[in-house]
Motif scaffolding. Structure first.
Motif, PDB file in Angstrom:
ATOM      1  N   THR A  98      -3.453  -9.729   4.344  1.00 50.59           N
ATOM      2  CA  THR A  98      -4.081 -10.331   3.162  1.00 50.59           C
ATOM      3  C   THR A  98      -3.328  -9.975   1.893  1.00 50.59           C
ATOM      4  O   THR A  98      -3.562 -10.605   0.847  1.00 50.59           O
ATOM      5  CB  THR A  98      -5.556  -9.884   3.014  1.00 50.59           C
ATOM      6  N   PHE A  99      -2.447  -8.977   1.941  1.00 50.25           N
ATOM      7  CA  PHE A  99      -1.664  -8.574   0.769  1.00 50.25           C
ATOM      8  C   PHE A  99      -0.331  -9.314   0.761  1.00 50.25           C
ATOM      9  O   PHE A  99       0.415  -9.257   1.743  1.00 50.25           O
ATOM     10  CB  PHE A  99      -1.422  -7.064   0.768  1.00 50.25           C
ATOM     11  N   PRO A 100       0.003 -10.001  -0.317  1.00 46.55           N
ATOM     12  CA  PRO A 100       1.274 -10.727  -0.381  1.00 46.55           C
ATOM     13  C   PRO A 100       2.493  -9.861  -0.052  1.00 46.55           C
ATOM     14  O   PRO A 100       3.448 -10.344   0.568  1.00 46.55           O
ATOM     15  CB  PRO A 100       1.320 -11.228  -1.832  1.00 46.55           C
ATOM     16  N   ALA A 101       2.451  -8.600  -0.446  1.00 43.45           N
ATOM     17  CA  ALA A 101       3.600  -7.721  -0.230  1.00 43.45           C
ATOM     18  C   ALA A 101       3.896  -7.492   1.248  1.00 43.45           C
ATOM     19  O   ALA A 101       5.019  -7.100   1.607  1.00 43.45           O
ATOM     20  CB  ALA A 101       3.372  -6.382  -0.927  1.00 43.45           C
ATOM     21  N   PHE A 102       2.913  -7.727   2.111  1.00 45.41           N
ATOM     22  CA  PHE A 102       3.077  -7.386   3.520  1.00 45.41           C
ATOM     23  C   PHE A 102       3.090  -8.594   4.455  1.00 45.41           C
ATOM     24  O   PHE A 102       3.124  -8.440   5.674  1.00 45.41           O
ATOM     25  CB  PHE A 102       1.946  -6.435   3.957  1.00 45.41           C
ATOM     26  N   GLN A 103       3.077  -9.801   3.918  1.00 49.98           N
ATOM     27  CA  GLN A 103       2.938 -10.966   4.789  1.00 49.98           C
ATOM     28  C   GLN A 103       4.172 -11.229   5.640  1.00 49.98           C
ATOM     29  O   GLN A 103       4.085 -11.910   6.664  1.00 49.98           O
ATOM     30  CB  GLN A 103       2.554 -12.183   3.954  1.00 49.98           C
ATOM     31  N   ASP A 104       5.321 -10.673   5.233  1.00 51.38           N
ATOM     32  CA  ASP A 104       6.529 -10.812   6.058  1.00 51.38           C
ATOM     33  C   ASP A 104       6.886  -9.503   6.755  1.00 51.38           C
ATOM     34  O   ASP A 104       8.028  -9.281   7.146  1.00 51.38           O
ATOM     35  CB  ASP A 104       7.703 -11.278   5.203  1.00 51.38           C
ATOM     36  N   ASP A 148       2.178  -3.438  -3.833  1.00 50.89           N
ATOM     37  CA  ASP A 148       2.285  -3.809  -5.249  1.00 50.89           C
ATOM     38  C   ASP A 148       1.964  -2.661  -6.190  1.00 50.89           C
ATOM     39  O   ASP A 148       2.082  -2.788  -7.406  1.00 50.89           O
ATOM     40  CB  ASP A 148       1.423  -5.025  -5.558  1.00 50.89           C
ATOM     41  N   GLY A 149       1.532  -1.524  -5.633  1.00 48.20           N
ATOM     42  CA  GLY A 149       1.376  -0.311  -6.438  1.00 48.20           C
ATOM     43  C   GLY A 149       0.096  -0.184  -7.215  1.00 48.20           C
ATOM     44  O   GLY A 149      -0.047   0.729  -8.033  1.00 48.20           O
ATOM     45  N   VAL A 150      -0.877  -1.062  -6.983  1.00 49.29           N
ATOM     46  CA  VAL A 150      -2.158  -0.943  -7.673  1.00 49.29           C
ATOM     47  C   VAL A 150      -2.888   0.292  -7.147  1.00 49.29           C
ATOM     48  O   VAL A 150      -3.161   0.388  -5.946  1.00 49.29           O
ATOM     49  CB  VAL A 150      -3.027  -2.196  -7.464  1.00 49.29           C
ATOM     50  N   PRO A 151      -3.200   1.279  -7.990  1.00 45.72           N
ATOM     51  CA  PRO A 151      -3.864   2.506  -7.501  1.00 45.72           C
ATOM     52  C   PRO A 151      -5.173   2.189  -6.790  1.00 45.72           C
ATOM     53  O   PRO A 151      -5.883   1.244  -7.147  1.00 45.72           O
ATOM     54  CB  PRO A 151      -4.099   3.312  -8.780  1.00 45.72           C
ATOM     55  N   PHE A 152      -5.486   3.016  -5.795  1.00 50.61           N
ATOM     56  CA  PHE A 152      -6.689   2.785  -4.988  1.00 50.61           C
ATOM     57  C   PHE A 152      -7.429   4.097  -4.793  1.00 50.61           C
ATOM     58  O   PHE A 152      -6.869   5.088  -4.309  1.00 50.61           O
ATOM     59  CB  PHE A 152      -6.301   2.194  -3.627  1.00 50.61           C
TER      60      PHE A 152
END
Length: 438
Positions: free
Chosen positions: A24-30, A325-329
């Motif tokens: 679901t995260f764009p950074a990981f779709q590939d 994408d580095g958004v803190p969690f």
């Protein structure tokens, strides 16, 4: 392109949900999804499952099934672990032998004598995985889902250099359950939760900034809700703070609910919020599941529609914060205490709010638990420290002494009975414990 290694990928529910969440995260779709399991049949089935998810989500992720842990880990950026040492053939004795001595275990994967033996079987395996991570992907973020969470994480965080934390869905899962009970939208609920894994308490539970505990007490006056989670609701009634893990688990973590048959019948048999009843995740259930897991896989592959919505599991969000994408969690993770909870042992593994970001996983400071909760949780944390020490030293005597301090076991058995029970389990587990002194 990021690479994620799933060690123990044959875990149907976890792998299915975590793969979906990652994609679901764009950074990981590939990304590359390295699926590793030692069971070729399970590996084949989970590969079919993941292919179906990737196709449904229409992403270019690459799927690489393998029986080799080294191949899966080579160059990985993230690692997820759901493995354990000793399947139902040995795990069943963790339940059956204590019951002969009157210690009636329910789940047996986290605490009491069953959780202790599961820990000493699995600590060497987890440290082996950590050594492989240090060799093949030393910068990887390692997320562990294997129980007993606190003892395994304590060992890995103390005796390896891997960036590792342990994850459990009980914190956010219970918060969602309580929100539903009081009629609050989940997104309007905030909380401060701290303790040890499966025995953390909501020190604050608020709805739009207001204390929601009075609402919860009012709800629990309704027997329909009280019966949903009898053990946990009973604990809340008397201890004033709600505990994270389910009634089925918590009944075996303390001395109050399982030391006599009448107490088991009153508190544990009918209202654990599991279906059907207390034993939904117990030995009988797991024995049955050994017969049906292939059907479960096949039915899902043939018939089920892929849910593409992200779940409330933490793993994908953590990976996104660390290497996406580095958004803190912010999440509740299992980390070494080091003063986060001031009245628990400094070197214990605790479950507290932590923040994942580009900088790493940083622990927040909670302060002190309420005094009565600290007594309960200190027993658990100190006992778990002793078990890890015993596992690293191969010291049977320390394992026995840890079992002596377990609240449920000590409520039922004499010291001599505990010695006999522990010796029995050591003999049964001999092949799984080569590092212990015999």
């Amino acid at each position: 392109m990021n690479k994620f290694a799933f060690i123990g990928a044959g875990s149907f529910i976890f792998t299915r949900n975590l793969v979906r969440d990652l994609l679901t995260f764009p950074a990981f779709q590939d990304c590359e999804l390295a699926l590793m399991d030692i069971n070729p049949e399970r590996l084949d089935k989970i590969t079919q499952v993941v292919k179906k998810i990737v196709k449904a989500m229409n992403v270019p992720a690459k799927i690489v099934p393998t029986l080799s842990r080294a191949e899966a880990l080579e160059g990985a950026d993230g690692v997820v672990c759901t493995v354990f040492n000793g399947d139902i053939d040995i795990w069943r004795y963790d339940i059956e032998v204590p019951k002969e001595f009157g210690v009636d275990i329910n789940v047996g994967d986290t605490r009491s004598i069953s959780g202790i033996f599961r820990a000493i079987r699995n600590i060497p395996l987890m440290l082996d995985i950590c050594r492989d991570i240090e060799k093949y992907c030393p910068k990887a973020v390692f997320l562990n889902y294997t129980n007993p969470m606190a003892m395994l994480c304590k060992a890995m965080q103390t005796y390896s250099k891997v960036e590792v934390t342990g994850l459990c869905h009980s914190v956010q899962g219970t918060a969602a359950m309580l929100a539903e009970w009081i009629g609050a939208p989940e997104e309007e609920i905030t909380y401060l939760c701290a303790g040890v894994n499966h025995q953390a308490f909501y020190l604050k539970f608020q709805w739009n900034g207001e204390d929601a505990y009075p609402r919860l007490r009012k709800v629990l006056e309704n027997s329909e809700y009280y019966q949903k989670e009898i053990v946990r609701n009973e604990m809340f009634t008397h201890l004033d703070y709600y505990v994270t893990e389910s009634s089925g688990h918590n009944s075996e973590y303390n001395q109050w609910f399982r030391k006599r048959p009448d107490l088991i019948e009153k508190y544990c048999t009918h209202g654990t919020n599991w279906n059907p009843g207390e034993y939904a995740f117990s030995l009988n259930f797991r024995l049955e599941r050994e017969k049906t897991w292939r059907d479960d896989f096949n039915k899902w592959i043939r018939e089920e529609e892929v849910d593409t919505k992200r779940s409330n599991e933490y793993a994908a969000n953590i990976f996104n914060a660390r290497i996406g994408d580095g958004v803190p969690f912010l999440f509740n993770g299992n980390v070494l205490n080091h003063g986060a909870i001031s009245n628990l042992p400094y070197e214990a593994c605790v479950e507290v709010p932590v923040v994942a970001s580009r900088q790493g996983i940083q622990t927040t400071t909670v302060g002190a638990l309420p005094a009565h909760l600290a007594i309960l949780v200190n027993t658990t944390a100190s006992l778990e420290n002793l078990v890890v020490e015993a596992a690293m030293e191969g010291d049977r005597r320390k394992v026995f002494q840890a079992v002596c301090m377990d609240p449920l076991t000590s409520a039922v058995c004499s010291l001599q009975e505990i010695k006999e029970m522990t010796d029995r389990l050591f003999e049964i587990n001999r092949d799984y414990l080569p590092d212990f002194k015999w």
